[in-house]
Design an enzyme around this catalytic site. Structure first.
Site, PDB file in Angstrom:
ATOM      1  N   ASP A 415       0.814  -1.217   0.000  1.00  0.00           N
ATOM      2  CA  ASP A 415       0.000   0.000   0.000  1.00  0.00           C
ATOM      3  C   ASP A 415       0.846   1.265   0.000  1.00  0.00           C
ATOM      4  OD1 ASP A 415      -2.713   0.180  -0.356  1.00  0.00           O
ATOM      5  OD2 ASP A 415      -3.113   0.812   1.692  1.00  0.00           O
ATOM      6  N   ASP A 838     -12.232  -5.891  10.222  1.00  0.00           N
ATOM      7  CA  ASP A 838     -12.311  -7.342  10.279  1.00  0.00           C
ATOM      8  C   ASP A 838     -13.579  -7.802  11.003  1.00  0.00           C
ATOM      9  OD1 ASP A 838     -11.429  -6.238  12.618  1.00  0.00           O
ATOM     10  OD2 ASP A 838      -9.618  -7.423  12.785  1.00  0.00           O
TER      11      ASP A 838
END
Length: 1139
Positions: A415, A838
């Protein structure tokens, strides 16, 4: 036909090993006869019409020859090999309002690359004049010669030659694409089988759907042909290839058992065996555990009732605060304890998995693996905080995992778009050429080289091969050099970039002199970051520039390791540094991905990066299952993926959305001062949830079903209605066919095919991959209880080779604009809007009716690192708690859950969002003992027998529950105590800050930003626990230090007052001192962390805490001054007055 005839069959150029032989019509071989000269003459209709040999025996006669080891498809065309090599050696870039470009790289890293699958692999030079290209290579790395004259030619020159008439530049003869003589036949004895060519006629959807066509027969037709090869072998009793097309009862054949002596070919009549087994907790432990939960609940009810009915008239304020806190603690305990009513354990049977999916059978006579594809995601963002060496070791453990090589694909998401990470991954791919065969040869565990070489004990234990010690020594030397190269990459990149930038500056200076420009005008050049091949790195530069900085760079995709061949490629003696004879030397597919980032776009942190990997992998490999790992979590058990697949491929596996593995950590101090192992959560709470609807998703070590990530409902779901969810109503199942794939409208009744772009984006390839992933992820329909399965043997065909158009499509789906006006992040993929994406992602799946499973393996599946420093640990907990607060104030609150979620599962998710709100009550309760000691009062009027009995009963029940929980969860009492200590530490520091930050975001809209948790990559000689003793100042420490100092000061004041009082009230003193010591005992690890290794604590910490403690004490005295006695009044003339 004999096997000899099958080898000499004449193939037409259009069907010779081409795509149509894979997914289109059957491999058709024209019947031929041999002439006296030894040549074969075709006897097809067209040829016979011309030759005049027309006969009724040959009319419309076509022979279907199955693909046996003696009859494999012809080698893929040279053009296809050229395209595949071009793709694997090219760096693809693209993005918003920019053209996707493929930059051919002849050099990826400074060191030499030899593995034929890897980008930049060295080869022979092209023989064309003025061409420095490299010739094409096959699976073994040998040169591909398109012509008999062995003229060396590269891809571009070959394509030019074919466009200009198809004449070889060497011998000036046309390239041969038709008949093959004896010497031209590919040699398959070496074990190198070619990859099939991509189809130019059918779309990928049609090719993928070819394996889903239903059949009324017991076995389904194979993907490769309309002719059912599997059924053919089954009907001939598996005797094809023994010597005749049909071999009746002869020596070695048992007609009664319908098989060979020794079990060469097994029958379908086998008892069905499950892949997994649920192990309930023994009733001798579970029944008392549930009883004590009920008893403690009843005792708490009566205790709180008694407390409310008997206030402390002398200190109503103290009594009221304690009552509020105790009621909330009771509520919080219920939310935490009730979901633990149904704990369970599970076990897997890897032998049955191997027998069903990896062994030859009537449905899989070739013995190729019938397991579904697996895509492994690894995410990293900052090479400064996540060392590339740690990430490289994780990648190496994945590439060496025990799973079919051709079914495995690894993706790394960078990223940060850093060249350092890119070259480190390329170095890892290069070192894997040695490390992976070494692991397979000697069955190495663990397969992270750093962890393996640091394991204490005898490395030869359990190793039977005589050359193990020599191989290990060689690999250790190579790994040490590999570490030196990785650690030296930052300096190497900097020196290289400085050299190239200096060259560019000299060029501009020379040009300036030649053009006669003003010599005083300064020369301006961009300080670019340069790759090993002497070109600009398209990602982030060390000196940020437009289009080359964090948050503003194009998408980058590089296939570092191209897909392997479909069959094992056995090494040869002398081919590598170690002897790899009889060892499969193939490597899994490995792809580097850095998504496009532009200013003005919300890239949604890790969740956005994971969704980009989901889309890119769907285009490139489309594995039905996805394993996601953090860059510091490596595979510790090489069979962990197989253990997870046991649940997915078992009966009822089609309803499982993900398999969560427990997180295990290395490098934690032996005392586990800050409860880094978190065993109470992973071994107790998660195992208890496994008995309900499944564990929550915790961010790493999770194996997903790709179809569930796409936001679809499970094939079957139950709705829990009525009081406490007792009444269950099974929803209507999907329309079922005989192993038939479903269409989009059958996945979701609300989803129209025309609306697919609105949900998934405008990529047709991505939309077409969805039903393929759903079908390939089904378990085998070998049991009547498996209602949503697939026939056996349909996944034994190889995957499509990559072409430039496919990779370009993958680049487009990682663009920053792709998710605009779609449901990515809202319903599809990882869910956006929370720092704990998550938990939200797992909640959405459970809310749609999916189940999850908790897989605890005998050998830890994965291991990672944890922050052992106090400040880092508090910041980690702060991020989790802030995410929970966000969940509570969002539509993901479990109160709003659907009827497809069980009531106890709903309570568990409700507790996830509520637990940080315990912190204000806990903070107040930790100050109550000090306030009690300062005031000389207590939370009750007197320490009478009733209060003490209640306190004793509640304490005993709590101890009994702890002992029983230790019994069924396997944790220790010490771990339980460490968890209790850190619960109070985090509750009085990080959790209270999380509540404040969450409220600010909800009320004022102030966004919360967090930094990455640093991953340590310490040297071999330094203290691995050095970070434990480092003291880093953070404002989160102020409140716990204040609590400690206030309680210590209160004990001293109360003790002095009691000793010198005329009528000492020891009972109130003892009550307050007991609770103060209870608080201080919980804060003991925090105090040790403040002391550091040599007691080095910032002075400001004690100054601020002392000031706050004194301020609180004086404030209390001002509000509630002590009542003076008569003697004091006479002597001083009055009581204490606050100035």
């Amino acid at each position: 036909m004999s096997q000899n005839t099958s080898k000499k069959a004449i193939r037409s150029p259009g069907s010779s090993g081409g795509p149509s032989s894979r997914n289109g019509p059957a491999q058709t071989v024209k019947f031929a006869r041999r002439t006296s000269s030894g040549r074969y003459i075709s006897l097809s209709r067209d040829d016979l019409d011309n030759s005049g040999e027309m006969s009724g025996d040959y009319t419309n006669y076509t022979v279907h020859i199955p693909q046996t080891p003696d009859n494999q498809p012809m080698d893929a065309s040279v053009a296809v090999k050229a395209e595949e090599q071009y793709v694997s050696n090219s760096l693809f870039t693209g993005g918003f309002n920019s053209v996707t470009r493929a930059h051919l790289m002849d050099k990826v890293i400074e060191s030499e690359v030899s593995h034929p699958q890897m980008a930049g692999a060295k080869g022979s030079s092209c023989a064309m004049p003025a061409c420095d290209g490299k010739v094409m290579k096959d699976e073994r790395g040998e040169d591909v010669d398109p012509c008999e004259c062995r003229f060396k030619i590269c891809r571009d020159c070959y394509l030019d030659a074919t466009r200009e008439g198809g004449v070889c530049p060497g011998c000036k003869e046309p390239y041969k694409t038709g008949e093959y003589d004896d010497d031209d036949m590919p040699n398959f004895s070496i074990g190198a089988l070619p990859l099939p060519a991509p189809s130019n006629e059918d779309s990928k959807m049609e090719r993928g759907m070819s394996l889903m066509k239903p059949n009324k027969s017991m076995l389904m037709r194979t993907q490769t042909s309309d002719f059912d090869h599997n059924r053919f072998l089954f009907e001939t009793k598996g005797t094809y290839g023994v010597g005749n097309a049909f071999n009746p009862k002869q020596a070695g054949y048992d007609g009664e058992n319908e098989g060979f002596d020794g079990g060469m070919m097994e029958t379908m009549e086998k008892p069905w065996k499950p892949l997994t087994r649920k192990i309930p907790v023994p009733a001798a432990i579970l029944s008392p555990y549930r009883l004590f939960i009920l008893l403690r609940f009843v005792f708490l009810f009566f205790f709180l009732s008694w407390r409310i009915k008997h206030p402390n008239e002398d200190a109503m304020w103290l009594w009221a605060m304690s009552i509020v806190c105790e009621v909330w603690f009771a509520f919080s305990w219920i939310l935490d304890q009730v979901p633990k009513l149904c704990p369970c354990s599970r076990s897997t049977d890897l032998a049955v998995l191997k027998e069903k999916f990896d062994m030859p059978s009537p449905s899989n006579p070739t013995g190729r693996s019938d397991l579904p594809g697996m895509d492994v995601f690894v995410s990293t963002a900052d090479p400064d905080k996540e060392p590339p060496l740690v990430t490289a070791n994780t990648i190496l453990s994945i590439l060496a995992v025990d799973y079919p090589v051709e079914k495995l694909a690894c993706y790394i998401s960078d990223d940060g778009g850093a060249l350092l990470t890119f070259e480190a991954m390329a170095e890892a791919a290069s070192f894997a050429d040695l490390w992976v065969p070494f692991c397979r040869k000697h069955n190495i565990e663990p397969r992270n080289p750093d962890s393996y070489f640091n394991v204490k004990g005898d490395p030869t234990k359990g190793k039977s091969r005589s050359d193990f010690v020599k191989d290990r020594r060689m690999i250790k030397r190579e790994y040490d050099e590999f570490k030196v190269r990785i650690n030296g990459l930052p300096d190497a990149i900097r020196r290289r970039s400085d050299a190239f930038n200096a060259r560019e500056e000299m060029k501009k200076l020379k040009h300036k002199r030649e053009t006669g420009a003003d010599p005083l005008e300064p020369i301006k050049i961009q300080k670019a970051t340069w790759m090993a091949d002497g070109t600009h790195w398209p990602g982030t530069w060390a000196s940020p520039a437009a289009d080359h900085k964090k948050g503003d760079h194009p998408g980058i995709l590089q296939v570092l390791l191209k897909p392997p061949s479909c069959d094992p490629l056995v090494g040869c003696d002398g081919e590598k540094l170690i002897d790899c004879t009889d060892v499969d030397i193939r490597l899994p597919m490995f792809v580097y991905v850095s998504r496009e980032k532009r200013s003005g776009y919300d890239h949604n942190k890790k969740a956005g990066a994971m969704n980009c990997l989901v889309r890119a992998s769907a285009v490139l490999s489309n594995g039905p299952f996805i394993l996601n790992l953090d860059c510091d979590h490596y595979i510790y058990n090489c069979q962990a993926i197989r253990e997870g697949m046991c649940f997915m491929m078992d009966r009822g596996g089609d309803r499982i959305c993900y398999i969560q593995f427990p997180q295990r950590f290395e490098g934690v101090d032996p005392s586990d001062r800050y409860a880094n192992h978190n065993t109470v959560f992973f071994d107790s709470n998660m195992r208890a949830l496994d008995g309900l609807q499944g564990p929550v998703y915790v961010g790493t070590g999770c194996l997903f079903r790709r179809f569930a990530l796409y936001g679809f409902d499970p094939p079957r779901a139950k709705e829990y209605t009525g009081w406490f969810g007792k009444k269950k109503e099974t929803t209507a199942p999907r329309p079922e066919g005989e192993g038939q794939a479903l269409h989009a409208d059958e996945f979701d009744n609300e989803l129209d095919v025309a609306l697919l772009p609105k949900r998934f984006g405008n990529s047709t390839v991505l939309s077409e991959s969805i039903p393929i992933a759903e079908y390939q992820g089904r378990p085998i329909a070998d049991h009547p209880g498996i209602l949503h399965g697939r026939p056996p043997g349909v996944l034994t065909v190889p995957r499509e080779p990559l072409d430039a158009a496919t990779v370009a499509e993958a680049v487009s789906v990682i663009s920053c604009w792709y998710e605009d006006k779609t449901e990515w992040g809202d319903r599809v993929g990882w869910i956006y809007g929370s720092v704990t994406e998550d938990v939200v992602t797992g909640y959405r799946m459970h809310n749609r009716g999916w189940r999850s499973v908790y897989c605890i393996t005998k050998r830890d599946a994965f291991r990672g690192s944890a922050p052992i420093n106090l400040t880092d640990r508090l910041h980690q907990v702060l991020r989790w708690a802030t995410g929970s607060v966000e969940i509570f104030f969002s539509r993901n609150n479990a109160i709003l859950a659907s009827s497809k979620m069980k009531i106890l599962q709903r309570l568990a998710y409700l507790n996830v969002g509520i637990y940080p709100f315990t912190s204000p009550f806990l903070l107040l309760y930790c100050f109550l003992p000090a306030l009690s000691l300062f005031s000389g009062q207590f939370i009750v009027q007197t320490l009478n027998v009733t209060f003490l009995v209640y306190l004793l009963i509640i304490s005993v029940s709590l101890i009994a529950l702890a002992v029983l929980e230790v019994k069924w969860s396997g944790i220790s009492l010490e771990e339980l105590w460490r968890n209790e200590q850190f619960w109070l530490i985090s509750g009085t520091s990080a959790h209270i800050a999380a509540v404040v930050q969450g409220l600010l975001k909800v009320i004022a809209g102030i966004e919360i930003s967090f930094t990455l948790t640093s991953k340590a990559a310490g040297d071999d000689n330094e203290d691995i626990y050095a970070e434990l003793y480092m003291v880093k100042w953070t404002s989160l420490m102020i409140l716990p230090i204040t609590i400690m100092m206030t309680n210590i000061l209160a004990i001293a004041v109360a003790f002095s007052r009691t000793v010198y009082s005329e009528i000492p009230q020891w009972s109130k003193l003892l009550g307050g001192v007991f609770f103060s010591f209870w608080v201080l005992a919980h804060l003991y690890p925090f105090a040790k962390g403040l002391m550091g290794k040599r007691g080095k604590t910032p002075t400001i910490v004690f100054v601020w805490s002392g000031l706050m403690a004194i301020t609180i004490s004086l404030l209390y005295i001002a509000i509630n001054p002590p009542k003076p006695t008569g003697a004091v009044v006479a002597a001083t003339g009055g009581g204490f007055q606050f100035p």
